[in-house]
Scaffold this active site. Structure first.
Site, PDB file in Angstrom:
ATOM      1  N   SER A  11      -3.155  -7.850   2.684  1.00  0.00           N
ATOM      2  CA  SER A  11      -3.462  -7.693   4.193  1.00  0.00           C
ATOM      3  C   SER A  11      -3.846  -8.895   4.820  1.00  0.00           C
ATOM      4  O   SER A  11      -3.534  -9.156   5.844  1.00  0.00           O
ATOM      5  CB  SER A  11      -4.247  -6.561   4.329  1.00  0.00           C
ATOM      6  OG  SER A  11      -3.822  -5.208   3.712  1.00  0.00           O
TER       7      SER A  11
ATOM      8  N   ARG B  84      -1.306  -6.585  -8.146  1.00  0.00           N
ATOM      9  CA  ARG B  84      -0.415  -7.410  -7.611  1.00  0.00           C
ATOM     10  C   ARG B  84      -0.017  -8.690  -8.694  1.00  0.00           C
ATOM     11  O   ARG B  84       1.129  -9.111  -9.157  1.00  0.00           O
ATOM     12  CB  ARG B  84      -0.489  -8.127  -6.361  1.00  0.00           C
ATOM     13  CG  ARG B  84      -0.283  -7.155  -5.279  1.00  0.00           C
ATOM     14  CD  ARG B  84      -0.929  -7.703  -4.050  1.00  0.00           C
ATOM     15  NE  ARG B  84      -2.165  -8.353  -4.183  1.00  0.00           N
ATOM     16  CZ  ARG B  84      -3.012  -8.300  -3.316  1.00  0.00           C
ATOM     17  NH1 ARG B  84      -2.927  -7.651  -2.028  1.00  0.00           N
ATOM     18  NH2 ARG B  84      -4.283  -8.796  -3.317  1.00  0.00           N
TER      19      ARG B  84
ATOM     20  N   LYS C 249     -15.173  -8.774   4.298  1.00  0.00           N
ATOM     21  CA  LYS C 249     -14.206  -8.741   5.063  1.00  0.00           C
ATOM     22  C   LYS C 249     -14.517  -8.550   6.392  1.00  0.00           C
ATOM     23  O   LYS C 249     -15.371  -7.576   6.712  1.00  0.00           O
ATOM     24  CB  LYS C 249     -12.831  -7.960   4.552  1.00  0.00           C
ATOM     25  CG  LYS C 249     -12.408  -8.082   3.242  1.00  0.00           C
ATOM     26  CD  LYS C 249     -11.219  -7.266   2.608  1.00  0.00           C
ATOM     27  CE  LYS C 249     -10.869  -7.486   1.339  1.00  0.00           C
ATOM     28  NZ  LYS C 249      -9.919  -6.415   0.897  1.00  0.00           N
TER      29      LYS C 249
ATOM     30  N   HIS D 154       0.976  -1.142  -0.119  1.00  0.00           N
ATOM     31  CA  HIS D 154      -0.066  -0.229  -0.092  1.00  0.00           C
ATOM     32  C   HIS D 154       0.808   1.342   0.000  1.00  0.00           C
ATOM     33  O   HIS D 154       0.797   2.068  -0.662  1.00  0.00           O
ATOM     34  CB  HIS D 154      -1.080   0.016   1.350  1.00  0.00           C
ATOM     35  CG  HIS D 154      -1.970  -1.121   1.324  1.00  0.00           C
ATOM     36  ND1 HIS D 154      -2.067  -1.978   2.394  1.00  0.00           N
ATOM     37  CD2 HIS D 154      -2.895  -1.375   0.503  1.00  0.00           C
ATOM     38  CE1 HIS D 154      -3.253  -2.598   2.318  1.00  0.00           C
ATOM     39  NE2 HIS D 154      -3.594  -2.395   1.002  1.00  0.00           N
TER      40      HIS D 154
END
Length: 167
Positions: A130, A92, A42, A18
């Protein structure tokens, strides 16, 4: 022309990946708004306020006009409220691209005046997520190579308190 960009995410916790996107994104716009949100799919480790404080602390040294704002709405509504013309997203892997491509298309349908800009994560940081950082921490692994030092301490403290609650 004053270009405002929005970099949205849950940042639970904020990772070195990040931070890489924030540093680079801040050079592309006159003002970068980091939008901290809660993804309903989440379950966050940290509250929105805790995540905002974490991100604010970590971006304090970065050059540029950067603000951290909570939001709980459609991304495009938030971007419009902030006066943004750019959404900054980090990629990513191919799996990220497929999801982000679909989201960019939907967002374009909602407001085609706001452009989505994708930044590839630094190669060394590409595997960091994360979700994986939290999993490693919960099982006692060392997360210091994935998150800023103060964040590693906060995660370790939170994991310790989760462990005590569950015991």
């Amino acid at each position: 022309m004053h270009r405002i960009g929005v970099y949205p995410g849950t940042f639970d916790p904020v990772t070195l990946g990040h931070m890489d996107i924030i540093r680079r994104g801040a050079t592309l716009v006159d003002r970068l708004v980091i939008g901290v949100t809660t993804n309903p799919s989440k379950s966050p480790m940290f509250t929105v306020d805790e995540r905002m404080a974490m991100v604010r602390r970590e971006v304090a040294e970065i050059v540029g006009d950067i603000s951290v704002v909570a939001f709980d709405s459609l991304l495009m509504d938030f971007a419009e409220r902030e006066g943004a013309s750019i959404i900054v997203r980090g990629l990513r892997a191919v799996a990220d691209f497929e999801y982000e491509y679909q989201m960019a298309g939907m967002n374009q349908q909602l407001n085609d005046a706001i452009e989505t800009v994708f930044l590839m994560a630094d190669v060394a940081l590409q595997p960091i997520a994360s979700r994986l950082v939290k999993e490693i921490a919960i099982y006692g692994g060392d997360i210091r190579k994935f998150v800023p030092p103060d964040v590693a301490t906060e995660v370790a403290t939170r994991v310790g308190s989760i462990g005590r609650r569950g015991a």
